[in-house]
Design an enzyme around this catalytic site. Structure first.
Site, PDB file in Angstrom:
ATOM      1  N   PHE A 251       8.256   3.873  -4.568  1.00  0.00           N
ATOM      2  CA  PHE A 251       9.259   4.187  -5.589  1.00  0.00           C
ATOM      3  C   PHE A 251       8.787   5.354  -6.486  1.00  0.00           C
ATOM      4  O   PHE A 251       9.398   6.443  -6.476  1.00  0.00           O
ATOM      5  CB  PHE A 251       9.530   2.900  -6.389  1.00  0.00           C
ATOM      6  CG  PHE A 251      10.159   3.092  -7.731  1.00  0.00           C
ATOM      7  CD1 PHE A 251      11.282   3.903  -7.902  1.00  0.00           C
ATOM      8  CD2 PHE A 251       9.638   2.442  -8.850  1.00  0.00           C
ATOM      9  CE1 PHE A 251      11.857   4.071  -9.158  1.00  0.00           C
ATOM     10  CE2 PHE A 251      10.204   2.593 -10.099  1.00  0.00           C
ATOM     11  CZ  PHE A 251      11.308   3.415 -10.254  1.00  0.00           C
TER      12      PHE A 251
ATOM     13  N   THR B 275       4.669  -1.186   1.363  1.00  0.00           N
ATOM     14  CA  THR B 275       5.858  -1.382   0.522  1.00  0.00           C
ATOM     15  C   THR B 275       6.676  -0.100   0.383  1.00  0.00           C
ATOM     16  O   THR B 275       7.780  -0.139  -0.146  1.00  0.00           O
ATOM     17  CB  THR B 275       5.458  -1.870  -0.898  1.00  0.00           C
ATOM     18  OG1 THR B 275       4.561  -0.905  -1.480  1.00  0.00           O
ATOM     19  CG2 THR B 275       4.765  -3.217  -0.842  1.00  0.00           C
TER      20      THR B 275
ATOM     21  N   ASP C 288      -4.539   4.148   5.325  1.00  0.00           N
ATOM     22  CA  ASP C 288      -4.830   3.105   4.344  1.00  0.00           C
ATOM     23  C   ASP C 288      -5.958   3.618   3.453  1.00  0.00           C
ATOM     24  O   ASP C 288      -7.058   3.902   3.944  1.00  0.00           O
ATOM     25  CB  ASP C 288      -5.255   1.831   5.097  1.00  0.00           C
ATOM     26  CG  ASP C 288      -5.554   0.670   4.162  1.00  0.00           C
ATOM     27  OD1 ASP C 288      -5.954   0.909   3.010  1.00  0.00           O
ATOM     28  OD2 ASP C 288      -5.397  -0.484   4.596  1.00  0.00           O
ATOM     29  N   VAL C 289      -5.700   3.730   2.148  1.00  0.00           N
ATOM     30  CA  VAL C 289      -6.697   4.343   1.261  1.00  0.00           C
ATOM     31  C   VAL C 289      -7.953   3.491   1.093  1.00  0.00           C
ATOM     32  O   VAL C 289      -8.944   3.968   0.533  1.00  0.00           O
ATOM     33  CB  VAL C 289      -6.117   4.670  -0.146  1.00  0.00           C
ATOM     34  CG1 VAL C 289      -5.041   5.727  -0.064  1.00  0.00           C
ATOM     35  CG2 VAL C 289      -5.646   3.416  -0.853  1.00  0.00           C
TER      36      VAL C 289
ATOM     37  N   LEU D  76      -1.559   6.683  -6.432  1.00  0.00           N
ATOM     38  CA  LEU D  76      -0.524   5.687  -6.742  1.00  0.00           C
ATOM     39  C   LEU D  76      -0.515   4.548  -5.721  1.00  0.00           C
ATOM     40  O   LEU D  76       0.302   3.638  -5.820  1.00  0.00           O
ATOM     41  CB  LEU D  76       0.866   6.345  -6.746  1.00  0.00           C
ATOM     42  CG  LEU D  76       1.335   6.998  -8.041  1.00  0.00           C
ATOM     43  CD1 LEU D  76       0.504   8.221  -8.401  1.00  0.00           C
ATOM     44  CD2 LEU D  76       2.804   7.399  -7.946  1.00  0.00           C
TER      45      LEU D  76
ATOM     46  N   THR E  78      -7.159  -2.405  -1.766  1.00  0.00           N
ATOM     47  CA  THR E  78      -6.452  -1.151  -2.041  1.00  0.00           C
ATOM     48  C   THR E  78      -6.851  -0.587  -3.398  1.00  0.00           C
ATOM     49  O   THR E  78      -7.178   0.591  -3.522  1.00  0.00           O
ATOM     50  CB  THR E  78      -4.925  -1.387  -1.984  1.00  0.00           C
ATOM     51  OG1 THR E  78      -4.571  -1.741  -0.649  1.00  0.00           O
ATOM     52  CG2 THR E  78      -4.148  -0.156  -2.403  1.00  0.00           C
TER      53      THR E  78
ATOM     54  N   TYR F 150      -4.124  -8.124  -8.643  1.00  0.00           N
ATOM     55  CA  TYR F 150      -3.563  -6.864  -9.134  1.00  0.00           C
ATOM     56  C   TYR F 150      -4.224  -6.467 -10.460  1.00  0.00           C
ATOM     57  O   TYR F 150      -4.765  -5.363 -10.596  1.00  0.00           O
ATOM     58  CB  TYR F 150      -2.059  -7.036  -9.307  1.00  0.00           C
ATOM     59  CG  TYR F 150      -1.310  -5.797  -9.722  1.00  0.00           C
ATOM     60  CD1 TYR F 150      -1.067  -4.768  -8.815  1.00  0.00           C
ATOM     61  CD2 TYR F 150      -0.801  -5.668 -11.015  1.00  0.00           C
ATOM     62  CE1 TYR F 150      -0.352  -3.635  -9.195  1.00  0.00           C
ATOM     63  CE2 TYR F 150      -0.083  -4.549 -11.395  1.00  0.00           C
ATOM     64  CZ  TYR F 150       0.145  -3.534 -10.485  1.00  0.00           C
ATOM     65  OH  TYR F 150       0.863  -2.410 -10.866  1.00  0.00           O
TER      66      TYR F 150
ATOM     67  N   LYS G 230      -6.912  -3.454 -10.776  1.00  0.00           N
ATOM     68  CA  LYS G 230      -6.617  -2.255 -11.569  1.00  0.00           C
ATOM     69  C   LYS G 230      -7.639  -2.069 -12.690  1.00  0.00           C
ATOM     70  O   LYS G 230      -7.979  -0.943 -13.053  1.00  0.00           O
ATOM     71  CB  LYS G 230      -5.208  -2.354 -12.160  1.00  0.00           C
ATOM     72  CG  LYS G 230      -4.087  -2.231 -11.123  1.00  0.00           C
ATOM     73  CD  LYS G 230      -3.887  -0.791 -10.701  1.00  0.00           C
ATOM     74  CE  LYS G 230      -2.661  -0.639  -9.809  1.00  0.00           C
ATOM     75  NZ  LYS G 230      -2.433   0.746  -9.405  1.00  0.00           N
TER      76      LYS G 230
HETATM   77  P1  NAD Z   1       5.626   0.794  -4.593  1.00  0.00           P
HETATM   78  O1  NAD Z   1       5.229  -0.515  -3.998  1.00  0.00           O
HETATM   79  O2  NAD Z   1       7.034   1.237  -4.457  1.00  0.00           O
HETATM   80  O3  NAD Z   1       4.693   1.964  -4.074  1.00  0.00           O
HETATM   81  C1  NAD Z   1       3.356   1.773  -3.699  1.00  0.00           C
HETATM   82  C2  NAD Z   1       3.077   2.654  -2.490  1.00  0.00           C
HETATM   83  O4  NAD Z   1       1.697   2.514  -2.111  1.00  0.00           O
HETATM   84  C3  NAD Z   1       3.902   2.251  -1.262  1.00  0.00           C
HETATM   85  O5  NAD Z   1       4.444   3.401  -0.655  1.00  0.00           O
HETATM   86  C4  NAD Z   1       2.890   1.558  -0.357  1.00  0.00           C
HETATM   87  O6  NAD Z   1       3.235   1.614   1.013  1.00  0.00           O
HETATM   88  C5  NAD Z   1       1.625   2.334  -0.696  1.00  0.00           C
HETATM   89  N1  NAD Z   1       0.385   1.605  -0.408  1.00  0.00           N
HETATM   90  C6  NAD Z   1       0.088   0.318  -0.706  1.00  0.00           C
HETATM   91  N2  NAD Z   1      -1.148   0.015  -0.268  1.00  0.00           N
HETATM   92  C7  NAD Z   1      -1.642   1.144   0.327  1.00  0.00           C
HETATM   93  C8  NAD Z   1      -2.858   1.457   0.968  1.00  0.00           C
HETATM   94  N3  NAD Z   1      -3.845   0.546   1.099  1.00  0.00           N
HETATM   95  N4  NAD Z   1      -3.021   2.692   1.468  1.00  0.00           N
HETATM   96  C9  NAD Z   1      -2.047   3.627   1.367  1.00  0.00           C
HETATM   97  N5  NAD Z   1      -0.851   3.384   0.759  1.00  0.00           N
HETATM   98  C10 NAD Z   1      -0.666   2.143   0.231  1.00  0.00           C
HETATM   99  O7  NAD Z   1       5.227   0.706  -6.150  1.00  0.00           O
HETATM  100  P2  NAD Z   1       5.522   1.724  -7.333  1.00  0.00           P
HETATM  101  O8  NAD Z   1       6.361   1.033  -8.328  1.00  0.00           O
HETATM  102  O9  NAD Z   1       5.957   3.024  -6.803  1.00  0.00           O
HETATM  103  O10 NAD Z   1       4.058   1.850  -7.970  1.00  0.00           O
HETATM  104  C11 NAD Z   1       3.237   2.965  -7.713  1.00  0.00           C
HETATM  105  C12 NAD Z   1       1.943   2.841  -8.500  1.00  0.00           C
HETATM  106  O11 NAD Z   1       2.222   2.742  -9.898  1.00  0.00           O
HETATM  107  C13 NAD Z   1       1.128   1.597  -8.136  1.00  0.00           C
HETATM  108  O12 NAD Z   1      -0.240   1.937  -8.138  1.00  0.00           O
HETATM  109  C14 NAD Z   1       1.426   0.637  -9.261  1.00  0.00           C
HETATM  110  O13 NAD Z   1       0.356  -0.264  -9.484  1.00  0.00           O
HETATM  111  C15 NAD Z   1       1.623   1.583 -10.434  1.00  0.00           C
HETATM  112  N6  NAD Z   1       2.490   0.984 -11.458  1.00  0.00           N
HETATM  113  C16 NAD Z   1       3.841   0.911 -11.269  1.00  0.00           C
HETATM  114  C17 NAD Z   1       4.630   0.314 -12.252  1.00  0.00           C
HETATM  115  C18 NAD Z   1       6.143   0.245 -12.130  1.00  0.00           C
HETATM  116  O14 NAD Z   1       6.791  -0.321 -13.015  1.00  0.00           O
HETATM  117  N7  NAD Z   1       6.759   0.783 -11.094  1.00  0.00           N
HETATM  118  C19 NAD Z   1       4.046  -0.222 -13.411  1.00  0.00           C
HETATM  119  C20 NAD Z   1       2.665  -0.150 -13.532  1.00  0.00           C
HETATM  120  C21 NAD Z   1       1.887   0.461 -12.569  1.00  0.00           C
END
Ligand code: NAD
Ligand code: UDP
Length: 348
Positions: free
Chosen positions: A39, A63, A84-85, A99, A118, A171, A175
């Site tokens: 997202f 995701t 995969d990171v 991200l 991750t 989580y 983090k």
């Molecule tokens: P999301 O789940 O839509 O996106 C996460 C992305 O990371 C996905 O594309 C997923 O496939 C990828 N991913 C997961 N594990 C992976 C791995 N091991 N290797 C490579 N890619 C991997 O979530 P989002 O809302 O877009 O969040 C993005 C980042 O922002 C995350 O780190 C999340 O913790 C942080 N965050 C988001 C929010 C929010 O409200 N959206 C709030 C706080 C923190």
């Protein structure tokens, strides 16, 4: 998606080789966005491409969705790689935005060990890359650092109230550990770091089934299904529209090297979950009923960012009010649900 290039094992090789050569005028940079198919990541890739940069998206698609990037994939300065990171990678880039990590509670709790891998190994691998190349690196941290906070609103100086062994711990603690590593690499190896603590953010390209409150309520309202409030709905969150958040990311990355964060990025307007449900019902004109379901374990009671630091250091604050952001998000889900039902009808 299966045709995407992959980075195998270690060392990962140069996954950026398919990109155009970097312009040497200092304006355009080659930027790695991990989690770029998710997202927030997809919006960030779009913003950086719009600024003329070359963007390499690395994602393992747990995701994230390739459809989030469909509108960008023909651009010559954009490349998507599956990786995969939590495995090391070697890539020729000038900046990193990390991200990669599932963000919705049902997503990150589905495989807690992988979530921890991750956050922790992913951060370690990317920090090693930043150290080796001498480049700056951004970390998408979270308001979950504060757990179920006793201080309200939350300033960056608050150390938080986190359960280390609950369902959210993979989580939250992952983090927190990543933040620690960012600051240790900064202190020990002088790596330039930018740590953003992101509060609940919403907008187009959330997955309709990701289980987060905004996507759940909108999809339920549009389908005329019951709207599921967990607990009595008096718990609070502060919702930031995605465009505002991405502005904050870019400003933070452009800030002087002396500014590392952690810095809160979020909208300080606070709503109860019940108020959010009522807004969504009003904006969609839905006839959905509100129903109550059990409150998840360790669900934070309240959350609201103190954004004085971001205002002072980044000259940043959100501009988009909840009703405007919700209207754009509702329009997105409306189109998505219509196109999904048309696809179903065509295959029936
Ligand atoms: P999301 O789940 O839509 O996106 C996460 C992305 O990371 C996905 O594309 C997923 O496939 C990828 N991913 C997961 N594990 C992976 C791995 N091991 N290797 C490579 N890619 C991997 O979530 P989002 O809302 O877009 O969040 C993005 C980042 O922002 C995350 O780190 C999340 O913790 C942080 N965050 C988001 C929010 C929010 O409200 N959206 C709030 C706080 C923190
Ligand atoms: N929530 C809810 N109904 C839903 C989904 C979530 O009442 O269908 C509540 C959840 O219990 C929490 C808040 O909404 O109190 C925000 O949940 P979300 O999963 O979006 O994010 P969190 O801030 O908890 O990580």
């Amino acid at each position: 998606m299966n045709s995407l290039p992959e980075i195998h094992g270690r060392p990962a090789g140069d996954a950026s080789s398919g990109l155009r050569l970097l312009r040497q005028d200092g304006a355009a940079r080659r930027i790695l966005v991990t989690g770029g198919a998710g997202f927030l990541g997809s919006h960030l890739c779009e913003r950086l491409l719009g600024q003329g940069h070359e963007v390499l998206c690395v994602d393992n698609f747990t995701t994230g969705r390739i459809r989030n990037l469909d509108h960008l994939r023909r651009r010559p300065n954009f490349k998507v790689v599956r990786h995969d990171v939590s495995l090391p990678l070697t890539i020729d880039v000038d900046e990193i935005y990390n991200l990669a990590c599932p963000a919705s509670p049902p997503d990150y709790q589905a495989d807690p060990i992988q979530t921890m891998r991750t956050s922790v190994l992913g951060a370690l691998n990317l920090l090693e890359l930043a150290k080796t190349r001498g480049i700056k690196i951004f970390q998408a941290s979270t308001s979950e650092i504060y757990g179920d906070p006793h201080v309200h609103p939350q300033p960056e100086s608050y150390w938080g109230n986190v359960n280390p062994v609950g369902p959210r711990s993979c989580y939250d603690e992952g983090k927190r550990c990543a933040e620690t590593m960012f600051f240790d690499f900064h202190q020990q190896h002088r790596v330039e770091i930018k740590v953003a603590r992101i509060f609940n953010t919403y907008g187009p390209r959330m997955r309709p089934d990701d289980g987060r409150v905004v996507s759940n309520f909108i999809v339920q309202a549009l389908k005329g299904n019951d709207i599921t409030i967990y607990g009595d709905g008096s718990q609070t969150r502060s919702f930031c529209f995605v465009d505002d958040l991405i502005d904050g990311f870019v400003r933070l990355m452009a800030s002087p090297p002396s500014f590392t964060g952690p810095v809160n990025l979020g909208n300080p307007e606070e709503f109860t979950v019940r108020e959010l449900a009522e807004r969504v019902i009003a904006l969609t004109g839905s006839r959905s009923r509100i129903v109550h379901r059990p409150l998840p374990v360790d669900d934070p009671r309240q959350r609201r960012p103190d954004i004085s630091l971001a205002m002072g250091e980044l000259d940043w604050q959100p501009k988009i009010p909840l009703s405007d952001g919700l209207a754009q998000t509702i329009a997105y889900f409306d189109r998505l649900l219509i196109s999904e039902s048309q696809e179903l009808a065509e295959t029936a």
